[in-house]
Design a protein around this motif. Structure first.
Motif, PDB file in Angstrom:
ATOM      1  N   PHE A  70      50.468  46.367  43.584  1.00  0.00           N
ATOM      2  CA  PHE A  70      50.910  45.272  42.902  1.00  0.00           C
ATOM      3  C   PHE A  70      50.217  44.491  41.884  1.00  0.00           C
ATOM      4  CE2 PHE A  70      51.682  44.698  48.070  1.00  0.00           C
ATOM      5  CZ  PHE A  70      53.011  45.531  47.800  1.00  0.00           C
ATOM      6  N   VAL A  71      49.398  43.548  42.141  1.00  0.00           N
ATOM      7  CA  VAL A  71      48.658  43.000  41.051  1.00  0.00           C
ATOM      8  C   VAL A  71      47.101  43.098  41.480  1.00  0.00           C
ATOM      9  CG1 VAL A  71      48.065  41.026  39.526  1.00  0.00           C
ATOM     10  CG2 VAL A  71      50.675  41.626  40.302  1.00  0.00           C
ATOM     11  N   LEU A  72      46.264  43.623  40.678  1.00  0.00           N
ATOM     12  CA  LEU A  72      44.909  43.562  40.866  1.00  0.00           C
ATOM     13  C   LEU A  72      43.984  43.169  39.579  1.00  0.00           C
ATOM     14  CD1 LEU A  72      44.211  47.124  42.999  1.00  0.00           C
ATOM     15  CD2 LEU A  72      44.277  44.589  43.788  1.00  0.00           C
ATOM     16  N   PRO A  73      43.127  42.175  39.856  1.00  0.00           N
ATOM     17  CA  PRO A  73      42.211  41.632  39.044  1.00  0.00           C
ATOM     18  C   PRO A  73      41.306  42.836  38.396  1.00  0.00           C
ATOM     19  CG  PRO A  73      41.418  40.965  41.137  1.00  0.00           C
ATOM     20  CD  PRO A  73      42.813  41.547  41.419  1.00  0.00           C
ATOM     21  N   VAL A  74      41.277  42.924  37.161  1.00  0.00           N
ATOM     22  CA  VAL A  74      40.069  43.886  36.475  1.00  0.00           C
ATOM     23  C   VAL A  74      39.000  43.060  36.026  1.00  0.00           C
ATOM     24  CG1 VAL A  74      39.578  45.368  34.475  1.00  0.00           C
ATOM     25  CG2 VAL A  74      41.844  45.377  35.714  1.00  0.00           C
ATOM     26  N   ILE A  75      37.704  43.201  36.519  1.00  0.00           N
ATOM     27  CA  ILE A  75      36.610  42.272  36.241  1.00  0.00           C
ATOM     28  C   ILE A  75      35.586  42.912  35.458  1.00  0.00           C
ATOM     29  CG2 ILE A  75      36.686  41.028  38.515  1.00  0.00           C
ATOM     30  CD1 ILE A  75      34.507  43.007  39.630  1.00  0.00           C
ATOM     31  N   SER A  76      35.525  44.181  35.059  1.00  0.00           N
ATOM     32  CA  SER A  76      34.592  44.826  34.296  1.00  0.00           C
ATOM     33  C   SER A  76      35.356  46.038  33.584  1.00  0.00           C
ATOM     34  CB  SER A  76      33.407  45.211  34.908  1.00  0.00           C
ATOM     35  OG  SER A  76      33.650  46.174  35.546  1.00  0.00           O
ATOM     36  N   ILE A  77      35.219  46.329  32.189  1.00  0.00           N
ATOM     37  CA  ILE A  77      35.255  47.209  31.467  1.00  0.00           C
ATOM     38  C   ILE A  77      34.124  48.121  31.064  1.00  0.00           C
ATOM     39  CG2 ILE A  77      36.557  48.349  29.716  1.00  0.00           C
ATOM     40  CD1 ILE A  77      38.636  47.104  31.450  1.00  0.00           C
ATOM     41  N   ASP A  78      33.968  49.601  31.495  1.00  0.00           N
ATOM     42  CA  ASP A  78      32.869  50.409  31.064  1.00  0.00           C
ATOM     43  C   ASP A  78      31.495  49.373  31.357  1.00  0.00           C
ATOM     44  OD1 ASP A  78      34.143  52.320  30.333  1.00  0.00           O
ATOM     45  OD2 ASP A  78      34.314  51.837  28.338  1.00  0.00           O
ATOM     46  N   GLY A  79      31.671  48.687  32.175  1.00  0.00           N
ATOM     47  CA  GLY A  79      30.228  48.030  32.859  1.00  0.00           C
ATOM     48  C   GLY A  79      30.058  46.457  32.383  1.00  0.00           C
ATOM     49  N   GLN A  80      30.966  46.247  31.175  1.00  0.00           N
ATOM     50  CA  GLN A  80      31.052  44.853  30.494  1.00  0.00           C
ATOM     51  C   GLN A  80      32.023  44.046  31.295  1.00  0.00           C
ATOM     52  OE1 GLN A  80      30.944  44.971  26.281  1.00  0.00           O
ATOM     53  NE2 GLN A  80      32.209  42.748  26.269  1.00  0.00           N
ATOM     54  N   GLY A 114      33.633  37.758  34.925  1.00  0.00           N
ATOM     55  CA  GLY A 114      33.210  38.690  35.866  1.00  0.00           C
ATOM     56  C   GLY A 114      33.812  38.711  37.320  1.00  0.00           C
ATOM     57  N   THR A 115      34.713  37.787  37.610  1.00  0.00           N
ATOM     58  CA  THR A 115      35.493  37.565  38.663  1.00  0.00           C
ATOM     59  C   THR A 115      37.023  37.568  38.429  1.00  0.00           C
ATOM     60  OG1 THR A 115      35.339  35.117  38.376  1.00  0.00           O
ATOM     61  CG2 THR A 115      33.307  36.201  39.618  1.00  0.00           C
ATOM     62  N   PRO A 116      37.857  37.787  39.483  1.00  0.00           N
ATOM     63  CA  PRO A 116      39.124  37.471  39.309  1.00  0.00           C
ATOM     64  C   PRO A 116      39.410  35.972  38.745  1.00  0.00           C
ATOM     65  CG  PRO A 116      38.566  38.418  41.365  1.00  0.00           C
ATOM     66  CD  PRO A 116      37.621  38.020  40.801  1.00  0.00           C
ATOM     67  N   GLY A 117      40.220  36.160  37.747  1.00  0.00           N
ATOM     68  CA  GLY A 117      40.541  34.604  37.188  1.00  0.00           C
ATOM     69  C   GLY A 117      41.748  34.077  37.568  1.00  0.00           C
ATOM     70  N   PRO A 118      42.124  32.757  37.480  1.00  0.00           N
ATOM     71  CA  PRO A 118      43.152  32.077  38.081  1.00  0.00           C
ATOM     72  C   PRO A 118      44.482  32.543  37.544  1.00  0.00           C
ATOM     73  CG  PRO A 118      42.119  30.909  36.105  1.00  0.00           C
ATOM     74  CD  PRO A 118      41.319  32.004  36.521  1.00  0.00           C
ATOM     75  N   ILE A 119      44.957  33.206  36.403  1.00  0.00           N
ATOM     76  CA  ILE A 119      45.978  33.329  36.134  1.00  0.00           C
ATOM     77  C   ILE A 119      46.419  35.031  36.862  1.00  0.00           C
ATOM     78  CG2 ILE A 119      47.563  34.443  34.280  1.00  0.00           C
ATOM     79  CD1 ILE A 119      46.162  32.229  32.240  1.00  0.00           C
ATOM     80  N   THR A 120      45.412  35.731  36.952  1.00  0.00           N
ATOM     81  CA  THR A 120      45.798  37.139  37.886  1.00  0.00           C
ATOM     82  C   THR A 120      46.043  36.641  39.176  1.00  0.00           C
ATOM     83  OG1 THR A 120      44.282  38.251  36.484  1.00  0.00           O
ATOM     84  CG2 THR A 120      44.658  39.088  38.300  1.00  0.00           C
ATOM     85  N   ARG A 121      45.241  35.706  39.710  1.00  0.00           N
ATOM     86  CA  ARG A 121      45.370  35.425  41.152  1.00  0.00           C
ATOM     87  C   ARG A 121      46.998  34.867  41.325  1.00  0.00           C
ATOM     88  NH1 ARG A 121      40.936  35.075  44.530  1.00  0.00           N
ATOM     89  NH2 ARG A 121      39.011  35.313  43.573  1.00  0.00           N
ATOM     90  N   ARG A 122      47.455  33.872  40.327  1.00  0.00           N
ATOM     91  CA  ARG A 122      48.591  33.212  40.594  1.00  0.00           C
ATOM     92  C   ARG A 122      49.662  34.430  40.492  1.00  0.00           C
ATOM     93  NH1 ARG A 122      51.699  29.940  42.735  1.00  0.00           N
ATOM     94  NH2 ARG A 122      53.579  28.899  41.316  1.00  0.00           N
ATOM     95  N   PHE A 123      49.587  35.456  39.672  1.00  0.00           N
ATOM     96  CA  PHE A 123      50.619  36.479  39.524  1.00  0.00           C
ATOM     97  C   PHE A 123      50.588  37.236  40.800  1.00  0.00           C
ATOM     98  CE2 PHE A 123      50.911  35.857  34.967  1.00  0.00           C
ATOM     99  CZ  PHE A 123      52.350  35.835  34.731  1.00  0.00           C
ATOM    100  N   ARG A 124      49.327  37.692  41.413  1.00  0.00           N
ATOM    101  CA  ARG A 124      49.631  38.305  42.803  1.00  0.00           C
ATOM    102  C   ARG A 124      50.306  37.344  43.839  1.00  0.00           C
ATOM    103  NH1 ARG A 124      47.697  42.662  45.240  1.00  0.00           N
ATOM    104  NH2 ARG A 124      47.053  42.504  47.303  1.00  0.00           N
ATOM    105  N   GLU A 125      49.839  36.112  43.789  1.00  0.00           N
ATOM    106  CA  GLU A 125      50.459  35.258  44.804  1.00  0.00           C
ATOM    107  C   GLU A 125      51.964  34.937  44.622  1.00  0.00           C
ATOM    108  OE1 GLU A 125      50.361  30.382  45.525  1.00  0.00           O
ATOM    109  OE2 GLU A 125      48.981  31.299  44.435  1.00  0.00           O
TER     110      GLU A 125
END
Length: 284
Positions: A247-257, A262-273
């Protein structure tokens, strides 16, 4: 008890399922596939999967021996007979069986197989924690819009991600992020605009991707189907991936950055909801 699977018109136990060694899917990866999520014993976005299947088959000059209605019945029977409440149905359709020659042999009857996999989809802990992503070069062919069963580059990317403690690998071509090995890639850029690659031969037209863009339009979220660079990804406010079984999963880091904080953001959470709400309304 083993699963019941579908093979060329029949339903058999998985340990009895057989296809020919001369099947062109086995010899040339000459075929396509679809993966449909199942929630509450019912399929999610199935019409969109059928539309994409027809597009992929047309691009390869393969004609399905089953109508859309018959394909739906196959899926529904597999779900019912395997008592699948939550998980996926995998469908694969190849050109068929013929002696090994590169050029298309015409007049073949396509091979169709389908099976179920039970797995939790709704209560995914990764939706709360977010996932880590690594970057890999995009080494695939030039018709990525076809949902081909030729997936070796994606398997290599997924293995690279696993070995580096990541959930997924996103692919880069000419400093532009194309998509994930089994997902569509999104960012919320520095200006707060939702962005993802435009459709074309360079990416797969993701079913969940399409749904997210529709939801963005319906809920007044600014979005652009415009490529983003690796630098733009690393400076994004948020990033997330979409896929039929995730479905929709938050990405919190890219290549360790970290992305954002570094936490799931509000827009991502909203789209999953929003997507899950729509999914559940369709299926219950």
């Amino acid at each position: 008890m083993s699963r019941l699977v579908y093979v060329d018109g029949g339903y058999v136990q998985e340990d009895e399922a057989r296809i020919s060694v001369f099947d062109r899917g086995f010899l040339f990866a000459d075929g396509v596939y679809e993966v449909t999520a199942v929630v509450g014993g019912r399929m999610v976005d199935f019409d969109s999967h059928l539309s994409r299947l027809a597009r992929s088959l047309s691009a390869l000059d393969i004609v399905s021996p089953l109508t859309d209605r018959e394909l739906r019945v196959v899926h529904e029977k597999l779900i019912a007979r395997n008592n699948l409440d939550e998980g996926i149905v995998y469908l694969q359709l190849t050109r068929g069986v013929a002696d090994r020659e590169f050029a298309y042999p015409y007049g073949l009857t396509p091979t169709i197989v389908a099976f179920t996999q039970a797995k939790p989809l709704l209560d995914n802990p990764l939706a709360e924690s977010g996932v880590k992503v690594v970057m890999v070069p995009d080494i695939r062919w030039r018709r990525r819009d076809i949902k081909s069963i030729s997936l070796l580059p994606q398997a290599m990317g997924k293995e690279f991600a696993k070995r580096h403690g990541a959930y997924e690998a996103w692919m880069v071509e000419n400093d532009v992020v194309t998509e994930g090995t089994s997902s569509s890639a999104f960012i919320v850029d520095a200006d707060g605009v939702l962005r993802t690659q435009p459709l074309g031969h360079q990416i797969l037209p993701g079913v969940t991707r399409r749904a997210v863009l529709r939801l963005a339009e319906e809920h007044g979220v600014s979005f652009e189907e415009r490529p983003f660079s690796l630098d733009e990804l690393l400076s994004a406010r948020e990033a997330f991936l979409t896929a039929a079984s995730a479905f929709v999963l938050p990405v919190i880091s890219i290549d360790g950055q970290n992305i954002g904080n570094g936490t799931p953001g509000p827009i991502t959470r909203r789209f999953r909801e929003l997507y899950l709400k729509e999914c559940c309304q369709e299926n219950f």
